[in-house]
Enzyme design. Structure first.
Site, PDB file in Angstrom:
ATOM      1  N   ARG A 287      85.405  95.152  18.322  1.00 32.19           N
ATOM      2  CA  ARG A 287      85.053  94.064  17.388  1.00 32.19           C
ATOM      3  C   ARG A 287      86.119  92.990  17.569  1.00 32.19           C
ATOM      4  O   ARG A 287      87.300  93.242  17.322  1.00 32.19           O
ATOM      5  CB  ARG A 287      85.012  94.579  15.950  1.00 32.19           C
ATOM      6  CG  ARG A 287      84.951  93.460  14.925  1.00 32.19           C
ATOM      7  CD  ARG A 287      84.603  93.923  13.547  1.00 32.19           C
ATOM      8  NE  ARG A 287      83.193  94.260  13.452  1.00 32.19           N
ATOM      9  CZ  ARG A 287      82.532  94.414  12.298  1.00 32.19           C
ATOM     10  NH1 ARG A 287      83.172  94.273  11.150  1.00 32.19           N
ATOM     11  NH2 ARG A 287      81.255  94.721  12.298  1.00 32.19           N
TER      12      ARG A 287
ATOM     13  N   ARG B 279      72.548 102.336  10.998  1.00 29.80           N
ATOM     14  CA  ARG B 279      73.561 101.948  11.984  1.00 29.80           C
ATOM     15  C   ARG B 279      74.071 103.213  12.682  1.00 29.80           C
ATOM     16  O   ARG B 279      74.232 103.244  13.895  1.00 29.80           O
ATOM     17  CB  ARG B 279      74.745 101.236  11.295  1.00 29.80           C
ATOM     18  CG  ARG B 279      74.474  99.828  10.791  1.00 29.80           C
ATOM     19  CD  ARG B 279      74.401  98.818  11.920  1.00 29.80           C
ATOM     20  NE  ARG B 279      75.574  98.815  12.770  1.00 29.80           N
ATOM     21  CZ  ARG B 279      76.725  98.173  12.520  1.00 29.80           C
ATOM     22  NH1 ARG B 279      76.827  97.428  11.443  1.00 29.80           N
ATOM     23  NH2 ARG B 279      77.750  98.241  13.366  1.00 29.80           N
TER      24      ARG B 279
ATOM     25  N   HIS C 244      76.026  90.368  17.248  1.00 33.01           N
ATOM     26  CA  HIS C 244      76.245  91.662  16.579  1.00 33.01           C
ATOM     27  C   HIS C 244      75.067  92.590  16.946  1.00 33.01           C
ATOM     28  O   HIS C 244      74.250  92.934  16.100  1.00 33.01           O
ATOM     29  CB  HIS C 244      76.317  91.433  15.066  1.00 33.01           C
ATOM     30  CG  HIS C 244      76.917  92.572  14.300  1.00 33.01           C
ATOM     31  ND1 HIS C 244      77.386  93.725  14.898  1.00 33.01           N
ATOM     32  CD2 HIS C 244      77.118  92.748  12.959  1.00 33.01           C
ATOM     33  CE1 HIS C 244      77.851  94.540  13.976  1.00 33.01           C
ATOM     34  NE2 HIS C 244      77.703  93.980  12.800  1.00 33.01           N
TER      35      HIS C 244
ATOM     36  N   ASP D 257      72.755  86.517   5.554  1.00 27.38           N
ATOM     37  CA  ASP D 257      74.113  87.028   5.763  1.00 27.38           C
ATOM     38  C   ASP D 257      75.062  86.109   5.006  1.00 27.38           C
ATOM     39  O   ASP D 257      74.654  85.054   4.499  1.00 27.38           O
ATOM     40  CB  ASP D 257      74.407  87.020   7.280  1.00 27.38           C
ATOM     41  CG  ASP D 257      75.721  87.681   7.652  1.00 27.38           C
ATOM     42  OD1 ASP D 257      76.322  88.357   6.794  1.00 27.38           O
ATOM     43  OD2 ASP D 257      76.159  87.511   8.803  1.00 27.38           O
TER      44      ASP D 257
ATOM     45  N   CYS E 166      72.929  92.530   6.484  1.00 32.09           N
ATOM     46  CA  CYS E 166      73.796  93.427   7.264  1.00 32.09           C
ATOM     47  C   CYS E 166      74.925  94.007   6.420  1.00 32.09           C
ATOM     48  O   CYS E 166      75.477  95.035   6.769  1.00 32.09           O
ATOM     49  CB  CYS E 166      74.339  92.688   8.483  1.00 32.09           C
ATOM     50  SG  CYS E 166      75.411  91.297   8.075  1.00 32.09           S
TER      51      CYS E 166
ATOM     52  N   GLN F  91      74.048  95.810  14.972  1.00 34.11           N
ATOM     53  CA  GLN F  91      73.432  95.555  13.674  1.00 34.11           C
ATOM     54  C   GLN F  91      71.921  95.412  13.823  1.00 34.11           C
ATOM     55  O   GLN F  91      71.148  96.033  13.086  1.00 34.11           O
ATOM     56  CB  GLN F  91      74.016  94.267  13.068  1.00 34.11           C
ATOM     57  CG  GLN F  91      73.468  93.945  11.696  1.00 34.11           C
ATOM     58  CD  GLN F  91      73.870  94.975  10.667  1.00 34.11           C
ATOM     59  OE1 GLN F  91      75.043  95.296  10.552  1.00 34.11           O
ATOM     60  NE2 GLN F  91      72.913  95.503   9.926  1.00 34.11           N
TER      61      GLN F  91
HETATM   62  N1  NVA Z   1      78.436  87.271  10.040  1.00 36.47           N
HETATM   63  C1  NVA Z   1      79.361  88.221   9.465  1.00 36.47           C
HETATM   64  C2  NVA Z   1      78.848  89.613   9.690  1.00 36.47           C
HETATM   65  C3  NVA Z   1      79.707  90.711   9.110  1.00 36.47           C
HETATM   66  C4  NVA Z   1      79.161  92.077   9.401  1.00 36.47           C
HETATM   67  C5  NVA Z   1      80.736  88.036  10.056  1.00 36.47           C
HETATM   68  O1  NVA Z   1      80.834  87.819  11.277  1.00 36.47           O
HETATM   69  O2  NVA Z   1      81.721  88.074   9.323  1.00 36.47           O
HETATM   70  N1   CP Z   2      77.426  95.097   8.905  1.00 39.17           N
HETATM   71  C1   CP Z   2      78.652  95.365   9.372  1.00 39.17           C
HETATM   72  O1   CP Z   2      78.913  95.288  10.571  1.00 39.17           O
HETATM   73  O2   CP Z   2      79.523  95.765   8.421  1.00 39.17           O
HETATM   74  P1   CP Z   2      81.110  95.953   8.586  1.00 39.17           P
HETATM   75  O3   CP Z   2      81.703  94.584   8.755  1.00 39.17           O
HETATM   76  O4   CP Z   2      81.536  96.616   7.316  1.00 39.17           O
HETATM   77  O5   CP Z   2      81.362  96.808   9.789  1.00 39.17           O
END
Ligand code: NVA
Ligand code: CP
Length: 313
Positions: free
Chosen positions: A104, A288, A131, A220, A260, A134
């Site tokens: 990540r 997931r 992502h 989101d 998500c 997801q």
């Molecule tokens: N769009 C959000 C998704 C978190 C799972 C982010 O990137 O923070």
């Molecule tokens: N949806 C998702 O990826 O959640 P986290 O940021 O908690 O991993």
């Protein structure tokens, strides 16, 4: 043979997703019946987090443990990466010791550089652009609830962020339509979204128009990780892009709501929607884990031909 990675949604074909969904169904069923299935008992997953996580971390850790494997979790600030070690060097070192890596991070280019120097499969656990894990779980959830997603309409309300881009790629892979409504200035960037064309999505200035006849409404956070400096401005700009009960009523009667997570009730979604009867967010989060177990099995063991063969091993 070249190592397969999962860096964006379009890395896999529709046929491969159908295979993964079939495996997910079986793996989930084993889990629900407390039947051990540990084909990865000698494998190690390394996870590298440059951003926060709850679901991604727990789903991969629990999933790998259930498959019999081991997990090493690295928060970059605790490692030499946090002191500037080159990502190419980290990739060369880590992937001599583990069997699969999940990352990540910030720019997609970072995970692509890591993958280029990796000896083992690399999975995108979220980047600024995408992502894929997801949407893998989300589409599995849709199929579980409603059957095939082919030809359906998904309405995306809010920021054209990493999750939105991945829905857009998925529309092209599976052949469904995405109706996107963002505030002015936050529209889809097709090149950044990695799209082949523009015929699987339509943009709407008015979110109420975007949700008409939708089979699924999803959204989101207004401010993704890494964009915190824009938070105040975004709260103002996104004020009319909250999924509320009127939007749910304008969609098809049997429309689902997905998010998500993490969610901010009263910002991008009204509490009565996310906590209401059309919301499937908890199944979505659980799936997931099941879909990622199928993904890791596929990347490490290839196709499992029949259940009969599995049982005989
Ligand atoms: N769009 C959000 C998704 C978190 C799972 C982010 O990137 O923070
Ligand atoms: N949806 C998702 O990826 O959640 P986290 O940021 O908690 O991993």
């Amino acid at each position: 043979m070249a190592v397969r990675h999962y860096l964006q949604f379009k890395d896999f074909s529709c046929e491969e997703y159908e295979y993964l969904f079939e495996r997910t169904r079986w793996i989930k069923d084993m889990f629900k019946r407390y039947v051990p299935y540990r084909p990865l008992h000698d494998r190690t997953l390394a996870m590298v987090f440059e951003k926060h996580s709850t679901r991604t971390r727990v789903s991969f850790e629990a999933g790998m443990h259930q498959l019999g494997g081991t997990v090493i979790t690295l928060m970059t600030r605790d490692t030499q990466m946090g002191r500037g070690e080159a990502i190419e060097d980290v990739a060369r070192v880590i992937t001599r010791m583990v069997d699969i890596v999940m990352i990540r991070t910030f720019e997609q280019a970072i995970i692509e550089r890591f993958a280029e120097y990796s000896r083992v499969p690399v999975i995108n656990g979220l980047t600024n652009e995408y992502h894929p894990c997801q949407i893998l779980g989300d589409i599995y959830t849709f199929v579980e609830q409603r059957g095939s997603i082919v030809g359906k309409t998904v309405a995306w309300i809010g920021d054209s962020n990493n999750v939105c881009n991945t829905w857009l790629q998925a529309g092209e892979v599976f052949d469904f339509n995405v109706h996107v409504s963002t505030p002015p200035g936050y529209e889809v960037e097709p090149e950044r979204a990695g799209l082949y064309g523009t015929d699987h999505y339509e943009e709407f200035a008015d979110p109420m128009e975007a949700v008409k006849d939708a089979d699924l409404i999803t959204t989101d956070v207004w401010t993704s990780m890494g964009m915190e400096a824009e938070d105040a401005e975004r709260r103002h700009d996104f004020e009319n892009w909250r999924v509320d009960i009127d939007m749910m009523r304008a969609a098809r009667k049997d429309a689902l709501f997905m998010h998500c997570l993490p969610a901010h009730r009263g910002e991008e979604v009204a509490a009565e929607v996310i906590d209401g009867p059309q919301s499937v967010v908890w199944d979505e989060a659980e799936n997931r884990m099941h879909t990622q177990k199928a993904l890791m099995e596929y990347l490490l063991l290839g196709r499992i031909k029949t259940q009969g063969e599995l049982w005989s091993t």
